[in-house]
Design a protein around this motif. Structure first.
Motif, PDB file in Angstrom:
ATOM      1  N   VAL A   1       0.840  -1.198   0.000  1.00 64.57           N
ATOM      2  CA  VAL A   1       0.000   0.000   0.000  1.00 64.57           C
ATOM      3  C   VAL A   1       0.874   1.247   0.000  1.00 64.57           C
ATOM      4  O   VAL A   1       0.635   2.199  -0.752  1.00 64.57           O
ATOM      5  N   GLU A   2       1.893   1.250   0.846  1.00 65.29           N
ATOM      6  CA  GLU A   2       2.801   2.405   0.886  1.00 65.29           C
ATOM      7  C   GLU A   2       3.525   2.584  -0.448  1.00 65.29           C
ATOM      8  O   GLU A   2       3.744   3.717  -0.909  1.00 65.29           O
ATOM      9  N   TYR A   3       3.891   1.482  -1.062  1.00 63.18           N
ATOM     10  CA  TYR A   3       4.553   1.523  -2.373  1.00 63.18           C
ATOM     11  C   TYR A   3       3.646   2.206  -3.403  1.00 63.18           C
ATOM     12  O   TYR A   3       4.080   3.096  -4.147  1.00 63.18           O
ATOM     13  N   HIS A   4       2.379   1.799  -3.436  1.00 58.04           N
ATOM     14  CA  HIS A   4       1.442   2.427  -4.370  1.00 58.04           C
ATOM     15  C   HIS A   4       1.190   3.890  -3.996  1.00 58.04           C
ATOM     16  O   HIS A   4       1.048   4.749  -4.871  1.00 58.04           O
ATOM     17  N   LEU A   5       1.144   4.170  -2.699  1.00 62.32           N
ATOM     18  CA  LEU A   5       0.880   5.543  -2.266  1.00 62.32           C
ATOM     19  C   LEU A   5       2.004   6.481  -2.699  1.00 62.32           C
ATOM     20  O   LEU A   5       1.746   7.612  -3.123  1.00 62.32           O
ATOM     21  N   ARG A   6       3.239   6.004  -2.607  1.00 62.80           N
ATOM     22  CA  ARG A   6       4.357   6.842  -3.060  1.00 62.80           C
ATOM     23  C   ARG A   6       4.213   7.177  -4.544  1.00 62.80           C
ATOM     24  O   ARG A   6       4.459   8.318  -4.963  1.00 62.80           O
ATOM     25  N   LYS A   7       3.804   6.206  -5.332  1.00 59.29           N
ATOM     26  CA  LYS A   7       3.612   6.449  -6.761  1.00 59.29           C
ATOM     27  C   LYS A   7       2.455   7.419  -6.997  1.00 59.29           C
ATOM     28  O   LYS A   7       2.505   8.264  -7.892  1.00 59.29           O
ATOM     29  N   VAL A   8       1.399   7.303  -6.170  1.00 58.01           N
ATOM     30  CA  VAL A   8       0.262   8.216  -6.281  1.00 58.01           C
ATOM     31  C   VAL A   8       0.703   9.641  -5.981  1.00 58.01           C
ATOM     32  O   VAL A   8       0.378  10.585  -6.718  1.00 58.01           O
ATOM     33  N   TYR A   9       1.433   9.817  -4.897  1.00 57.59           N
ATOM     34  CA  TYR A   9       1.903  11.162  -4.524  1.00 57.59           C
ATOM     35  C   TYR A   9       2.754  11.762  -5.641  1.00 57.59           C
ATOM     36  O   TYR A   9       2.647  12.955  -5.962  1.00 57.59           O
ATOM     37  N   THR A  10       3.609  10.926  -6.232  1.00 58.24           N
ATOM     38  CA  THR A  10       4.481  11.426  -7.305  1.00 58.24           C
ATOM     39  C   THR A  10       3.660  11.831  -8.520  1.00 58.24           C
ATOM     40  O   THR A  10       3.871  12.908  -9.107  1.00 58.24           O
ATOM     41  N   LYS A  11       2.720  11.000  -8.915  1.00 54.39           N
ATOM     42  CA  LYS A  11       1.911  11.292 -10.102  1.00 54.39           C
ATOM     43  C   LYS A  11       1.029  12.520  -9.902  1.00 54.39           C
ATOM     44  O   LYS A  11       0.831  13.311 -10.825  1.00 54.39           O
ATOM     45  N   LEU A  12       0.481  12.659  -8.688  1.00 51.98           N
ATOM     46  CA  LEU A  12      -0.454  13.761  -8.447  1.00 51.98           C
ATOM     47  C   LEU A  12       0.241  15.018  -7.943  1.00 51.98           C
ATOM     48  O   LEU A  12      -0.383  16.090  -7.884  1.00 51.98           O
ATOM     49  N   GLY A  13       1.517  14.894  -7.553  1.00 53.75           N
ATOM     50  CA  GLY A  13       2.228  16.063  -7.044  1.00 53.75           C
ATOM     51  C   GLY A  13       1.685  16.538  -5.716  1.00 53.75           C
ATOM     52  O   GLY A  13       1.682  17.754  -5.444  1.00 53.75           O
ATOM     53  N   VAL A  14       1.228  15.625  -4.862  1.00 51.59           N
ATOM     54  CA  VAL A  14       0.699  15.997  -3.544  1.00 51.59           C
ATOM     55  C   VAL A  14       1.637  15.461  -2.470  1.00 51.59           C
ATOM     56  O   VAL A  14       2.481  14.598  -2.720  1.00 51.59           O
ATOM     57  N   HIS A  15       1.449  15.968  -1.246  1.00 51.08           N
ATOM     58  CA  HIS A  15       2.353  15.602  -0.166  1.00 51.08           C
ATOM     59  C   HIS A  15       1.614  15.205   1.104  1.00 51.08           C
ATOM     60  O   HIS A  15       2.246  14.910   2.116  1.00 51.08           O
ATOM     61  N   SER A  16       0.303  15.195   1.078  1.00 47.09           N
ATOM     62  CA  SER A  16      -0.458  14.832   2.276  1.00 47.09           C
ATOM     63  C   SER A  16      -1.765  14.182   1.851  1.00 47.09           C
ATOM     64  O   SER A  16      -2.191  14.293   0.697  1.00 47.09           O
ATOM     65  N   ARG A  17      -2.385  13.522   2.798  1.00 38.18           N
ATOM     66  CA  ARG A  17      -3.650  12.863   2.481  1.00 38.18           C
ATOM     67  C   ARG A  17      -4.770  13.877   2.276  1.00 38.18           C
ATOM     68  O   ARG A  17      -5.710  13.604   1.529  1.00 38.18           O
ATOM     69  N   ALA A  18      -4.653  15.007   2.918  1.00 36.19           N
ATOM     70  CA  ALA A  18      -5.658  16.057   2.690  1.00 36.19           C
ATOM     71  C   ALA A  18      -5.584  16.543   1.248  1.00 36.19           C
ATOM     72  O   ALA A  18      -6.609  16.715   0.569  1.00 36.19           O
ATOM     73  N   GLU A  19      -4.357  16.788   0.761  1.00 28.95           N
ATOM     74  CA  GLU A  19      -4.197  17.188  -0.636  1.00 28.95           C
ATOM     75  C   GLU A  19      -4.665  16.081  -1.577  1.00 28.95           C
ATOM     76  O   GLU A  19      -5.247  16.356  -2.626  1.00 28.95           O
ATOM     77  N   LEU A  20      -4.412  14.839  -1.174  1.00 30.20           N
ATOM     78  CA  LEU A  20      -4.844  13.706  -1.992  1.00 30.20           C
ATOM     79  C   LEU A  20      -6.358  13.693  -2.125  1.00 30.20           C
ATOM     80  O   LEU A  20      -6.902  13.514  -3.222  1.00 30.20           O
ATOM     81  N   ALA A  21      -7.053  13.885  -0.995  1.00 20.44           N
ATOM     82  CA  ALA A  21      -8.513  13.891  -1.032  1.00 20.44           C
ATOM     83  C   ALA A  21      -9.034  15.012  -1.924  1.00 20.44           C
ATOM     84  O   ALA A  21      -9.985  14.806  -2.700  1.00 20.44           O
ATOM     85  N   ASP A  22      -8.420  16.180  -1.839  1.00 21.10           N
ATOM     86  CA  ASP A  22      -8.843  17.297  -2.698  1.00 21.10           C
ATOM     87  C   ASP A  22      -8.654  16.960  -4.172  1.00 21.10           C
ATOM     88  O   ASP A  22      -9.512  17.256  -5.008  1.00 21.10           O
ATOM     89  N   GLN A  23      -7.522  16.347  -4.488  1.00 21.65           N
ATOM     90  CA  GLN A  23      -7.222  16.026  -5.885  1.00 21.65           C
ATOM     91  C   GLN A  23      -8.219  15.015  -6.443  1.00 21.65           C
ATOM     92  O   GLN A  23      -8.658  15.115  -7.585  1.00 21.65           O
ATOM     93  N   LEU A  24      -8.580  14.025  -5.632  1.00 19.88           N
ATOM     94  CA  LEU A  24      -9.479  12.977  -6.116  1.00 19.88           C
ATOM     95  C   LEU A  24     -10.898  13.476  -6.294  1.00 19.88           C
ATOM     96  O   LEU A  24     -11.678  12.885  -7.054  1.00 19.88           O
ATOM     97  N   THR A  25     -11.273  14.560  -5.594  1.00 21.00           N
ATOM     98  CA  THR A  25     -12.639  15.062  -5.699  1.00 21.00           C
ATOM     99  C   THR A  25     -12.779  16.192  -6.699  1.00 21.00           C
ATOM    100  O   THR A  25     -13.858  16.750  -6.870  1.00 21.00           O
TER     101      THR A  25
END
Length: 896
Positions: A871-895
């Motif tokens: 899961v962490e491995y995939h999350l690192r790739k997600v952060y890199t692709k989306l250019g985010v650094h936190s789960r809050a930013e991740l949630a904003d990007q996905l919505t």
């Protein structure tokens, strides 16, 4: 020291080195007996300094011991058991007989627990997992290892499995990375045998470099001379003969002691007690040890090679073997092991042993070892005189085999059982199981016929309702609405006499779905069932029938129609590790997501449904998930994906007569052509779909491509065809009376009649459904019509909205069409920049969604049947692709 094998050693060394730096590696090593598989594992163990070592080896004598291989392997890691998710912990503890349970675990729950435990164990130091003679590992253990092996990605774990080539077992059938061992080269052969043979080259050539054959047969070169000139050398047989010849040179006492050890698991105390019954001193085993056939280590008799054990056992006369098994059973305290030995000692029938085997099967089921239970029950049936009792045990064996994921074996057992004189209840259960197997893994048409016959003979109403609902499900897949309607009438007749809430719910849903498919109402029954499910708790239904509750909202296509239950069933299935149910649930979830603005989520759900369908062997669910994904790929403009997915779905569906999958595949190919601006290419798949639906009597307007065909016909100048198609569809939609089909019918009327009121009515009706794509399609054709009648300003309003929605959904070909129409009005379309979230893989998106929703890494891992590090491995790739650094930013990007 291992001689030769430099390339193989390097490959394994690289995997071990990878584990040291935090990556996973999996390798299946295969080859004939004696080729050097065990030597490679020993070398890997020697090179694994600093790694935590887990090791197990399969034996013929323990092939039917439930989870014996897994317990042997995981014993050093059991201190971490309390640190894995509780449902998995409980499943694994029960499987390994560490606790008792009244709720047997499914085979996938134990696999998920095995993965979690291995990953926990690897948190302190990298782990090397070595499994030898995997062809004899008990099936439940092997399946758990397969589950884990397929999901090792980012954990410091290397899994090396050695197995004989050509043997059927789960690890060989799992498509794992493979290393095939061949014989040694001549120089290595000379180094191996040294001065033992005068003509190493001749022996090497005759045995194709097999190391064990070189060692054994150079001791007796005359044995090779007895092989006819030019004949192929049957190396394993020659090795077995060589080992048997060595055993024959022992004293009679040593041979008896050796046979006793070969007939059980080699526990020295057991061997000694049995030998005493035969008047033999167990110390006679010293002769076999001096001969190099066995060694005695830590109170166990270990054979030099599995071929030594099997050749000693096979060389004994059958009557002698039976006597030995009887004697072993007499000294064992463990009930299950004692019964297995007694079953080997029986000639003919034996009611007491058969009853004991049935008890053994019960213990296996309690531990989730259904494959072992199937074998025990089948053997019990063969030892039973009474034909009715034989049949009952064969049905139970078939059920266990089905639950073990062995549909072909289950079908054979059930058909065999039906040749017996079964009680009505047992006969019904056999046919119900055969129907379930056929609809999931065979032909839905065959399932329909089996279940119809069974339902006709069912006396109690809940059983009959259950069988009839299964008939409707089979008819849904095969496209037989005439039979489905007949079943609906039967259900309607008996439902007033049923007071069991679950049975009423099931009957209402099945009847409603059948009538909807035939264009004969049914919506009110589905609404009643949805209300009943909310009040009575639909999740009390048997797992395989929970899918009915998931289907209901999709047949209504309304904003508030019990849609939340889909997510609930999915959560429960994940929490319960009910992988067998998930492919069907994921298909319906994806269909629901694809009718909203969650297309990327739908693609992810289809992808997981496809992967799990392959893993669980459910060909029907595989076909319809592929067809659904093809349909979505068409709308997303993914041409190559759509063609590949539809082609595979069509192949499966044609072979098995799954008309539902053929329908979705045809719809996909038509939508692909229409979306790409090629109406001529869309005609054939759409008309093929119409013929498919019509021939099966399916009149549900929601499955009809009529609105698309009307548009195609008009573009091609086939006005009469467009008008007649529109008229037929309007009648079907009016008969159903639900907003989704009525909106599409209004859009068609607007196109054919150039009626602006029809377009506005369509948009009003769309507001009552969650389907944004259909709304945008209406806005596109309405805006195009407004432009053609020179109302450019009004046209821009509709076309802007269409471009925005298509871009938002990720439908580029449709957005391009809407943008072109908007440009023709004199306004340049403002296009949405593609989101980097669109670049996420399905698994990355799943991980991102769960973590953005507030789940911890471990919670997400448990729900996705992955390890936390993966899961962490995939999350690192997600952060890199989306250019985010936190789960809050991740949630904003996905919505966004």
């Amino acid at each position: 020291m291992l001689i030769g094998r430099e390339a193989e050693r390097r490959a394994i060394g690289q995997l071990v080195a990878g584990a040291r730096v935090g990556t996973s590696g999996v390798l299946l090593i295969t080859g004939e007996p004696g080729i050097g598989k065990t030597a490679l594992l020993d070398q890997a163990a020697a090179e694994s300094a600093g790694l935590r070592l887990l090791r197990a080896s399969g034996t013929e004598t323990e092939h039917e011991v439930p989870f014996g291989g897994l317990l042997q392997l995981l014993r050093p890691a059991l201190g971490e058991l309390d640190r894995i998710p509780s449902p998995q912990r409980d499943a694994l503890a029960a499987a390994l007989a560490l606790t008792t349970t009244t709720d047997p675990a499914g085979r996938f729950a134990v696999g998920a627990a095995t993965l979690s435990l291995l990953c926990r164990y690897a948190e302190q130091a990298p782990v090397a997992v070595l499994v030898d003679d995997a062809q004899w590992i008990d099936r439940p253990s092997a399946e758990a290892l397969v589950f884990a092996a397929r999901r090792l990605v980012a954990d410091p774990i290397v899994l090396l499995v050695a197995a004989r080539a050509g043997e059927s077992h789960p690890l060989a059938e799992a498509d794992l990375p493979l290393l095939r061992l061949d014989g040694l080269g001549l120089d290595d052969a000379r180094e191996l045998v040294g001065r033992r043979a005068t003509d190493v080259a001749q022996v090497h050539r005759m045995v194709a470099g097999n190391p064990l054959a070189l060692l054994e047969l150079t001791r007796d070169p005359n044995r090779l001379q007895r092989v006819p000139p030019g004949a192929p050398i049957p190396v394993p047989r020659l090795l077995a003969e060589a080992f048997a010849a060595q055993a024959h040179r022992l004293s009679e006492s040593a041979r008896i002691a050796l046979l006793v050890a070969a007939s059980d698991d080699g526990e020295l105390g057991v061997v000694a007690r049995v030998c005493e019954q035969f008047g033999v001193d167990v110390n006679a085993l010293g002769e076999a040890e001096e001969a190099g056939l066995v060694r005695i280590v830590d109170g166990r008799v270990e054979f030099r090679h599995p071929l030594v054990r099997s050749s000693v056992y096979a060389d004994a006369a059958p009557a002698v073997r039976r006597t030995v098994h009887q004697a072993i059973a007499g000294v064992l305290a463990d009930h299950d092991r004692r019964i297995w030995h007694l079953s080997e000692a029986v000639l003919g029938s034996d009611g007491d042993v058969a009853a004991g085997l049935e008890a053994v099967a019960g213990h296996a089921v309690e531990r989730g070892a259904h494959a072992v239970a199937a074998t025990a029950l089948e053997r019990a049936a063969r030892l039973t005189d009474d034909t009715s009792e034989q049949g009952r045990r064969l049905v139970a064996a078939g059920e266990a085999a089905w639950f073990a994921g062995l549909p072909d074996r289950a079908e054979e057992l059930l058909v065999d059982a039906l040749r017996r004189d079964l009680s009505p209840a047992v006969g019904l259960r056999a046919q119900e199981l055969r129907g379930d197997i056929a609809v999931r893994c065979g032909s839905p048409g065959q399932a329909r016929d089996i279940l119809l016959a069974a339902a006709a003979s069912a006396d109690d109403l809940p059983t009959r309702i259950r069988l009839l609902s299964d008939v409707v499900n089979a008819c849904f897949h095969v496209g037989d609405t005439a039979t489905a309607v007949q079943v609906a009438e039967d259900l309607d007749a008996i439902l007033p006499d049923v007071d069991v809430p679950e049975s009423r719910l099931l009957g209402l849903l099945a009847s409603g779905v059948a009538r909807v498919l035939a264009g004969r109402g049914g919506s009110d029954q589905i609404r009643t069932a949805v209300a009943l499910s909310r009040a009575a708790g639909a999740l009390k239904l048997e797992r395989r029938h929970q899918v009915w509750v998931v289907v209901a909202p999709l047949f209504l296509r309304e904003r508030d129609a019990g849609r939340e239950v889909i997510e609930q069933v999915l959560r429960d299935s994940r929490d319960g590790v009910a992988l067998g149910l998930l492919p069907a649930v994921l298909f319906h979830l994806a269909r629901d997501q694809a009718t909203t603005d969650r297309w990327a989520d739908a693609a992810t759900s289809y992808d997981e449904g496809i992967r799990l369908s392959r893993e669980t062997g459910q060909t029907t669910e595989l076909a319809i998930n592929l067809a659904g994904q093809a349909w979505l790929s068409a709308r997303r403009g993914r041409v190559a994906d759509c063609h590949a997915q539809a082609a595979e779905a069509i192949t499966i569906c044609t072979e098995r007569e799954i008309r539902l999958g053929l329908a979705w595949s045809s719809f996909a190919l038509g939508d692909l052509a229409l979306g790409c601006g090629d109406p001529a290419a869309a005609v054939a798949p759409y008309e093929r779909l119409v013929e498919l639906l019509t021939s099966g009597g399916t009149l549900d307007p929601d499955l009809s491509p009529a609105p698309e065909l009307v548009e195609v016909y008009l573009r091609l100048g086939r006005t009469d065809d467009a008008v007649s198609t529109a008229d037929i569809f309007a009648g079907q939609a009016a008969s159903k009376g639900l907003p989704w089909s009525l909106a599409r019918a209004a859009r068609v009327r607007g196109l054919v009649d150039a009626d602006e009121d029809a377009f506005t009515e369509a948009l009003r009706l769309h507001e009552r459904t969650p389907d944004l794509f259909e709304t945008a399609r209406t806005q596109l054709v309405y805006g195009s019509w407004l432009r053609r009648v020179r109302r450019r300003v009004d046209a821009r309003v509709q076309l802007r909205k269409a471009v925005e929605v298509f871009d938002h959904l990720g439908a580029p070909t449709w957005a391009d069409q809407a943008a072109a129409e908007l440009n023709a009005t004199g306004e340049t379309a403002r296009r949405r920049e593609p989101s980097s979230a669109d670049d996420l893989t399905p698994q990355e998106r799943q991980v991102a969604q769960l973590l953005a929703a507030g789940h911890s890494t471990r919670e997400a891992a448990a729900k996705l049947f992955l390890s936390p590090k993966t899961v962490e491995y995939h999350l690192r790739k997600v952060y890199t692709k989306l250019g985010v650094h936190s789960r809050a930013e991740l949630a904003d990007q996905l919505t966004e």
